[in-house]
Enzyme design. Structure first.
Site, mmCIF file in Angstrom:
data_model
loop_
_atom_site.group_PDB
_atom_site.id
_atom_site.type_symbol
_atom_site.label_atom_id
_atom_site.label_comp_id
_atom_site.label_asym_id
_atom_site.label_seq_id
_atom_site.Cartn_x
_atom_site.Cartn_y
_atom_site.Cartn_z
ATOM 1 N N SER A 72 0.938 -8.808 15.660
ATOM 2 C CA SER A 72 0.822 -8.077 14.437
ATOM 3 C C SER A 72 1.651 -8.859 13.036
ATOM 4 C CB SER A 72 2.375 -7.162 14.558
ATOM 5 O OG SER A 72 2.584 -6.262 13.848
ATOM 6 N N LYS A 86 -19.481 0.262 -22.989
ATOM 7 C CA LYS A 86 -20.101 0.512 -24.327
ATOM 8 C C LYS A 86 -21.177 0.608 -24.405
ATOM 9 C CE LYS A 86 -17.212 1.279 -27.486
ATOM 10 N NZ LYS A 86 -15.531 1.673 -28.008
ATOM 11 N N HIS A 94 -5.054 8.928 -27.224
ATOM 12 C CA HIS A 94 -4.491 7.482 -26.820
ATOM 13 C C HIS A 94 -3.071 8.345 -25.697
ATOM 14 C CE1 HIS A 94 -2.475 4.269 -25.883
ATOM 15 N NE2 HIS A 94 -3.185 3.821 -26.339
ATOM 16 N N GLU A 129 5.321 -14.501 12.365
ATOM 17 C CA GLU A 129 5.794 -14.145 10.614
ATOM 18 C C GLU A 129 6.257 -15.770 10.018
ATOM 19 O OE1 GLU A 129 9.492 -11.074 10.764
ATOM 20 O OE2 GLU A 129 8.992 -11.942 12.673
ATOM 21 N N TYR A 138 -5.665 -2.647 13.153
ATOM 22 C CA TYR A 138 -4.689 -1.294 12.574
ATOM 23 C C TYR A 138 -3.982 -2.626 11.449
ATOM 24 C CZ TYR A 138 -0.657 -3.011 15.405
ATOM 25 O OH TYR A 138 0.375 -3.212 15.944
ATOM 26 N N GLY A 191 -9.198 2.301 -26.156
ATOM 27 C CA GLY A 191 -7.936 2.074 -27.255
ATOM 28 C C GLY A 191 -6.784 -0.069 -27.069
ATOM 29 N N ARG A 248 -17.249 -2.291 -32.810
ATOM 30 C CA ARG A 248 -15.874 -2.043 -31.859
ATOM 31 C C ARG A 248 -16.250 -3.126 -30.584
ATOM 32 N NH1 ARG A 248 -15.268 3.629 -32.244
ATOM 33 N NH2 ARG A 248 -16.933 4.970 -33.934
ATOM 34 N N ARG A 296 -18.736 7.327 -21.166
ATOM 35 C CA ARG A 296 -18.163 6.554 -20.206
ATOM 36 C C ARG A 296 -17.923 7.032 -19.410
ATOM 37 N NH1 ARG A 296 -13.304 4.507 -23.942
ATOM 38 N NH2 ARG A 296 -12.803 6.471 -24.172
ATOM 39 N N CYS A 307 2.465 -5.687 9.641
ATOM 40 C CA CYS A 307 3.257 -4.392 9.420
ATOM 41 C C CYS A 307 3.983 -4.971 8.330
ATOM 42 C CB CYS A 307 3.818 -4.339 10.531
ATOM 43 S SG CYS A 307 5.050 -6.193 11.463
ATOM 44 N N MET A 335 -8.969 -3.132 -26.997
ATOM 45 C CA MET A 335 -9.129 -3.607 -28.158
ATOM 46 C C MET A 335 -8.922 -2.728 -29.571
ATOM 47 S SD MET A 335 -11.401 -6.551 -26.098
ATOM 48 C CE MET A 335 -12.171 -4.540 -24.193
ATOM 49 N N GLY A 363 4.041 -10.123 10.542
ATOM 50 C CA GLY A 363 4.839 -9.684 9.778
ATOM 51 C C GLY A 363 4.896 -10.915 8.390
ATOM 52 N N THR A 364 3.929 -9.674 7.478
ATOM 53 C CA THR A 364 3.591 -11.008 5.893
ATOM 54 C C THR A 364 3.968 -10.785 4.752
ATOM 55 O OG1 THR A 364 2.644 -8.855 5.084
ATOM 56 C CG2 THR A 364 0.779 -10.409 6.126
ATOM 57 N N ASN A 365 6.129 -9.393 5.274
ATOM 58 C CA ASN A 365 6.963 -10.276 4.120
ATOM 59 C C ASN A 365 7.390 -11.514 4.999
ATOM 60 O OD1 ASN A 365 6.562 -7.872 3.911
ATOM 61 N ND2 ASN A 365 8.634 -6.655 5.421
ATOM 62 N N ASP A 366 7.394 -11.850 6.198
ATOM 63 C CA ASP A 366 8.300 -13.670 6.077
ATOM 64 C C ASP A 366 7.355 -14.315 6.650
ATOM 65 O OD1 ASP A 366 11.095 -13.551 6.774
ATOM 66 O OD2 ASP A 366 10.981 -11.559 8.433
ATOM 67 N N ARG A 402 10.014 -3.511 17.634
ATOM 68 C CA ARG A 402 10.593 -4.393 17.300
ATOM 69 C C ARG A 402 11.239 -4.585 17.841
ATOM 70 N NH1 ARG A 402 11.132 -6.948 10.993
ATOM 71 N NH2 ARG A 402 13.043 -5.342 10.808
ATOM 72 N N ARG A 410 12.079 -0.994 13.689
ATOM 73 C CA ARG A 410 12.663 -1.473 13.307
ATOM 74 C C ARG A 410 13.856 -1.218 14.089
ATOM 75 N NH1 ARG A 410 10.831 -1.865 7.002
ATOM 76 N NH2 ARG A 410 10.155 0.666 8.434
#
Length: 868
Positions: free
Chosen positions: A755, A22, A446, A736, A842, A101, A92, A330, A822, A103, A757-760, A609, A553
């Site tokens: 590849s 601002k 708002h 993994e 990828y 809105g 302000r 803005r 993946c 702050m 396996g970022t969950n595990d 897999r 899977r």
């Protein structure tokens, strides 16, 4: 000592980090020669000093801003605290990143009894003077003294009812003086203007840590460390009389993106009346009809600002006694569809480059093309119509408070938040609601601005509704009563409110969206694949631009009714011979599924897999279900119970799963590989280009890979010796486990791709069970023990470091190896940027996240490109 206070003629739009968005834009508009009431900015670094000192202003700050204040007085020809010629200020907030809105703001600062009387004499307009005074008391008491704002509204409403006055504009100067007397009994505020200013500056800094500001920052990934600037600006007054007013406008339509000047205006009203949605405003064309010269100046100004900033602008302006003033500009919040249209149009207009257009579109906004809309052919029971503030279709149970919204959503219900008007205090309810409906307010209120920013369906200004919070009802002009808990549907494109759950149509694309995606494909390096198992999911993924399947899977293929009992019988087999009999049946199912996938993904890689989950997950566990299965497969219930108990595990996610199944039951892997390769060979013979990639899950060392590769090679040879086609297959592993990442250089010679396996990998690195983490991660986030949910956005410090080590060390051993990701992180924009920086080939995500991943991958890359 760094400079803490900047006059509006000392900064520019490039000073956002120091002066906030601002303040920087006020300085820029001043330099452009626009009619901006003069003032000064206290820097964001001063805000950080304030917090570091235990919420205390720096010792010399007041001395600095008093010097600036003297210069503002000379520029404006009035004096702060002088009853004869009073100068009032707005105070302000203004963070480097827009937080509309969230702050605090204080207007008309510098008022007291003596100055109000002097202002009345100077202007000859006592009604205006005392109206401004009562507004200041209410705002100052709420922001600085933490007095509940509803108390003032209740007193005002009681007075109006007692004196038969319907609207605020019906009150005269005497009425406002009486209201002031009542208000002052509610809050004992300071009379000294300089004390008011000091307290206001402190209050604006403190508003950086209000709950609504914290929630908004968390929602929009805004760093807490930024802080806010304070903008102190000379007041101009839209509530001076009928030749005055206030407005908010957008240089393009924020809902559709059309290149049309779009705005709203209220005559004889202060700016907060428009933004707060207290009164439903008129379209800005009303200003053109009554004061065309003012409208012409406004129109020229908005065109200048859009061309100067090269983006759609959200502007606030005031007219006082026929004179036009600019208060703010803005980059405007916009819907997803509007963001894409504006970006593409501005490239065509020569304002921005393709790379800039890609950076202008939030990946969250892409969801607007991927979400359902209300089916226009199915609309029934339309009971009210308001303003279409934010598009999309939403259905849910009616709730009347933000708290109730949170409770119902936590209980698993979809909700529509219904309010007379929303305030920043409602942000936590707006965040979880499927849709928002307000009785008051316009397209720039708002509720409208926040809903568009969040991509939430919203209808505002629905004045055909009368909302009664106490009774928990919303009643239409025709007498239809909508009660708490009733199901309604909102059409944010038409503004229609309907009873019940109305069918919705599948989200549709647009020519502009397809153009943007084509630019994304042109400017990205990362390939984008999809996680898919069914032909339907694969076809949708390809339609949305997937360049292959990054995770198929195979276990998901066995859950259909005709297959699950065969799968269970295979698991319950008591000899290899018995198991092979059932595997032969499963092989046929697996073959048919794979053949169809290869047909759909013709010419694109399909990463398959091998069986991953613990076997006991397929088995029934209740006595009733075990008995029913026993009858269907002809095995005694007692034996099923015995084997099931034997397969049960204390910690199954670290147990008998993944490649461990191949080690213990190689016949399962043999079946899967034969099905995959047979299907690939037949697809090729049918004229398709099948590119199978067999992926071994949950590996921890190279000896596992070598053993399983032998099983895979043997099975492939059994198939290919009977075929006359060449099959271009690859064998790789899913990374993994931390041990696999740390030993990637040893694994590399045995595989052609890795590849992640970022969950595990996240689960094992953190020691958090991903199925149970929801019980404590919210508290970790609340207490700032972690910056983000590591299962949503990849932890780059630890998990990312394991990935970085794995890539660099394995690439050194085998330069041609391919890398992908993946896990669920494959569709998260911040994680995608990390994957780009790491040099992966990828990412793979769910089909409907593919367009988002394509754009995120381009955004990750365009920062390194020269301008188009």
């Amino acid at each position: 000592m760094a400079k803490r206070v900047y006059l509006f003629n000392e900064g520019s739009k490039d000073d956002r980090e120091l002066l906030g968005g601002k303040g920087a834009n006020l300085c820029e508009m001043t330099s452009l020669g626009l009619p901006v009431p003069f003032g000064f900015v206290i820097t964001t670094s001063t805000c950080r000093e304030f917090f570091q000192a235990g919420n205390k202003l720096p010792t010399l700050l007041e001395q600095e801003y008093r010097v600036a204040l003297d210069l503002v007085e000379k520029k404006m020809g009035a004096r702060f605290g002088d009853p004869e010629n009073p100068l009032l200020f707005s105070v302000r907030s203004g963070a480097p990143v827009s937080m509309p809105g969230m702050m605090n703001t204080i207007l008309n600062l510098g008022m007291n009894d003596e100055i109000a009387e002097g202002l009345a004499k100077k202007t000859g307009n006592p009604r205006f003077a005392y109206d401004s005074y009562r507004r200041f008391i209410q705002m100052f008491a709420g922001v600085v003294m933490d007095v509940e704002g509803d108390r003032f509204e209740e007193e005002l409403n009681k007075y109006k009812v007692a004196h038969n006055k319907a609207l605020d504009v019906d009150l005269d100067a005497d009425d406002w003086q009486e209201i002031i007397r009542i208000y002052k009994a509610l809050a004992d505020f300071p009379e000294d203007p300089f004390q008011q200013l000091r307290l206001a500056v402190e209050a604006v800094f403190m508003s950086w840590h209000t709950p609504r500001a914290i929630v908004y920052r968390e929602m929009n990934n805004i760093p807490e460390s930024l802080g806010t600037a304070v903008n102190v600006q000379a007041m101009v007054f839209g509530n001076f009389g009928d030749d005055s007013g206030s407005g908010v406008a957008f240089t393009r339509n924020p809902s559709t993106g059309e290149r049309q000047f779009f705005g709203e205006y209220l005559f004889n009203a202060a700016g907060e009346d428009v933004v707060a949605g207290i009164r439903t405003p008129l379209p800005v064309s009303a200003l053109q009809e009554r004061t065309p010269t003012i409208y012409d100046e406004l129109h020229k100004t908005q065109a200048l600002l859009e061309e100067h900033y090269r983006d759609m602008q959200d502007i606030e302006f005031t007219v006082q006694e026929g004179r036009f003033y600019m208060l703010q500009t803005r980059s405007g919040k916009r819907t997803g569809r509007a963001s894409v249209k504006i970006a593409v149009d501005m490239v065509r207009e020569g304002l921005i480059t393709e790379s800039e257009a890609l950076m202008r579109v939030s990946t969250d906004h892409v969801e607007a093309f991927l979400h359902p809309m209300v089916d226009p052919q199915a609309k029934t029971d339309i009971v009210a119509i308001g303003l279409p503030a934010s598009p999309g279709g939403a259905t849910g149970q009616v709730v009347f408070s933000a708290e109730e919204a949170e409770e119902q959503v936590a209980a698993g219900n979809s909700v529509i938040l219904v309010r007379r008007e929303t305030t920043p205090e409602d942000i936590h309810g707006m965040k979880v609601a499927a849709g928002i409906l307000t009785e008051l307010g316009g397209m720039t209120s708002h509720a409208a601005v926040v809903a568009r920013g969040m991509g939430v369906c919203a209808i505002t200004g629905c004045d055909s509704l009368s909302i009664d919070y106490g009774a928990g009802t919303a009643t239409t002009v025709d007498g239809v009563v909508i009660s708490r808990g009733d199901t309604i549907t909102l059409d944010g494109n038409s503004g229609e409110v309907m009873l019940g759950d109305i069918p919705k149509t599948e989200a549709s694309s647009s020519d502009d969206f397809n153009v943007l995606l084509s630019w994304a494909d042109k400017h990205r390096k990362l390939k984008v694949r999809a996680n898919a198992e069914t032909p339907e999911d694969a076809a949708k993924a390809r339609e949305l631009g997937a360049e292959g399947i990054g995770l198929c899977r195979t276990e998901h293929m066995f859950f259909e009714a005709e297959r699950i009992d065969i799968m269970r019988a295979m698991i319950l087999s008591e000899s290899v011979e018995e198991r092979r009999g059932f595997l032969d049946q499963l092989q046929e199912f697996q073959y048919r599924d794979m053949l169809e996938l290869f047909r759909v993904m013709d010419g694109l890689p399909v990463t398959i897999r091998l069986l991953d989950p613990p076997l006991h997950e397929f088995l029934p566990h209740t006595e009733e279900d075990i008995g029913a299965l026993a009858e269907r497969i002809g095995k005694p219930a007692g034996k099923i119970q015995e084997i099931t108990e034997r397969l049960g595990e204390v910690n199954p996610m670290l147990g008998f799963r993944g490649c461990r199944l191949s080690v213990v039951h190689p016949e399962i892997t043999e079946m899967q590989v034969k099905a995959i390769i047979s299907a690939a060979a037949d697809a090729i013979e049918q004229g398709h280009r099948a590119l199978p990639e067999i992926m071994v899950p949950l590996v921890v060392n190279v000896r596992e890979i070598r053993l399983i590769n032998e099983i895979i090679d043997r099975s492939i040879h059994e198939v290919t010796r009977q075929k006359t086609v060449s099959i271009p297959y690859k064998i790789g592993t899913m990374m993994e486990t931390p041990r696999a990442a740390l030993g990637a250089d040893r694994l590399a010679p045995e595989v052609e791709f890795m590849s992640f396996g970022t969950n595990d990998l996240t689960q094992m690195t953190y020691g958090f069970s991903r199925d149970d983490a929801g019980k404590f991660i919210p508290k970790y986030l609340e207490k700032k023990l972690i910056d983000a949910d590591p299962f949503v956005s990849l932890d780059q410090r630890a998990v990312g470091r394991l990935m970085e080590m794995a890539v660099s060390e394995s690439r050194a051993v085998k330069p041609g190896i391919k890398y992908g990701i993946c896990g669920e992180h494959g569709g998260d924009p911040r994680s995608i940027r990390f994957c780009h920086d790491l040099g992966l080939d990828y990412v793979s995500c769910s089909p409907f996240r593919v367009p988002i991943a394509r754009i995120a991958a381009a955004q990750a890359n365009v920062g390194f490109e020269p301008n188009d």
